[in-house]
Write an enzyme that holds these catalytic residues in place. Sequence first.
Site, PDB file in Angstrom:
ATOM      1  N   LYS A   1      25.034  -3.203 -50.709  1.00  0.00           N
ATOM      2  CA  LYS A   1      25.457  -4.583 -50.986  1.00  0.00           C
ATOM      3  C   LYS A   1      24.682  -5.573 -50.127  1.00  0.00           C
ATOM      4  O   LYS A   1      24.293  -6.658 -50.599  1.00  0.00           O
ATOM      5  CB  LYS A   1      26.966  -4.718 -50.741  1.00  0.00           C
ATOM      6  CG  LYS A   1      27.515  -6.140 -50.975  1.00  0.00           C
ATOM      7  CD  LYS A   1      27.256  -6.623 -52.396  1.00  0.00           C
ATOM      8  CE  LYS A   1      27.616  -8.086 -52.599  1.00  0.00           C
ATOM      9  NZ  LYS A   1      29.034  -8.374 -52.505  1.00  0.00           N
TER      10      LYS A   1
ATOM     11  N   LYS B   1      27.734 -15.796 -44.458  1.00  0.00           N
ATOM     12  CA  LYS B   1      28.380 -14.676 -43.760  1.00  0.00           C
ATOM     13  C   LYS B   1      27.626 -13.378 -43.997  1.00  0.00           C
ATOM     14  O   LYS B   1      27.363 -12.594 -43.083  1.00  0.00           O
ATOM     15  CB  LYS B   1      29.832 -14.564 -44.222  1.00  0.00           C
ATOM     16  CG  LYS B   1      30.645 -13.457 -43.565  1.00  0.00           C
ATOM     17  CD  LYS B   1      30.623 -12.141 -44.340  1.00  0.00           C
ATOM     18  CE  LYS B   1      31.360 -12.278 -45.662  1.00  0.00           C
ATOM     19  NZ  LYS B   1      31.409 -10.951 -46.394  1.00  0.00           N
TER      20      LYS B   1
END
Length: 281
Positions: A166, A234
Amino acid sequence: MQLGWIGLGHMGVPMAKRLLDGGHDLIVYNRTYEKTAPLTALGAIAVEEARDAVRQSDTLFVMLADGPAVASVLESVQEDLVGKTIVNLSTISPEETKEIAHLVEEHSGTYLESPVSGSVPVAENGQLVLLAGGDADVLATCQPYLDLLGKETIHFGAHGTGSAAKLAINLLLAVVGQGVAETLLLGEGAGLEKEKLIQMISASGMNTPLFGGKRDMYRKNDFPSAFPLRLMAKDLGLITEEATRQQLDLPLAQAATTSYAKAKSNYGDADMAAIYRALQD
């Protein structure tokens, strides 16, 4: 098999709805209880404590903003994890997911990570790509549910590999997003019409489903959030941490991290494509 869901943010609601639409009963929990309303209207049962969602479910899906949030919830219910299957869909670091897997398994639960690639419209249509890490037999058991959430599941290996995948795909997402923004700004700075620049990209080999999905955002200079820029910032933080751990020098990742971090203060709740607005400023 009773399913549960924790986390009803941008992605959580459309993904949980896919399970309901697939004919499954669903227990849902969100820290802000009011956010359960779209799902209870469709037949889900909302609970007011995460512990109740765990106790009343056999398989529990978790979709939260970051690693600390996932860890906090599961630590608070660790005594109730016995015999439960936890499917973590959140984007967290490989090291965080290994620690959480250990927590779950230490308390006689089963853990599968399956972060997703795709944004809200993709989730609504069940076209996500799921990036799995964990035991193959656990994945096989959960696969019918994952098939409702996405178009393809890729099993990368042991705990931590799905999270690593990811981060890798989100690095490409961030770099492509910034590349489109810089392309438009360079052309506009030379006096070219933005609409013709959009036409050019759309007709070229650089056209992508990502650009197609965000084309109207660039055209209107308006960026309703499909994937919030603050979450991209983030994720880039996690990416640079992972690169440091691997002793990799990734100049594009470093540049993107700086750009999105700066943009977060003004455009954090806008779509990640608002990096165009931030660079324009």
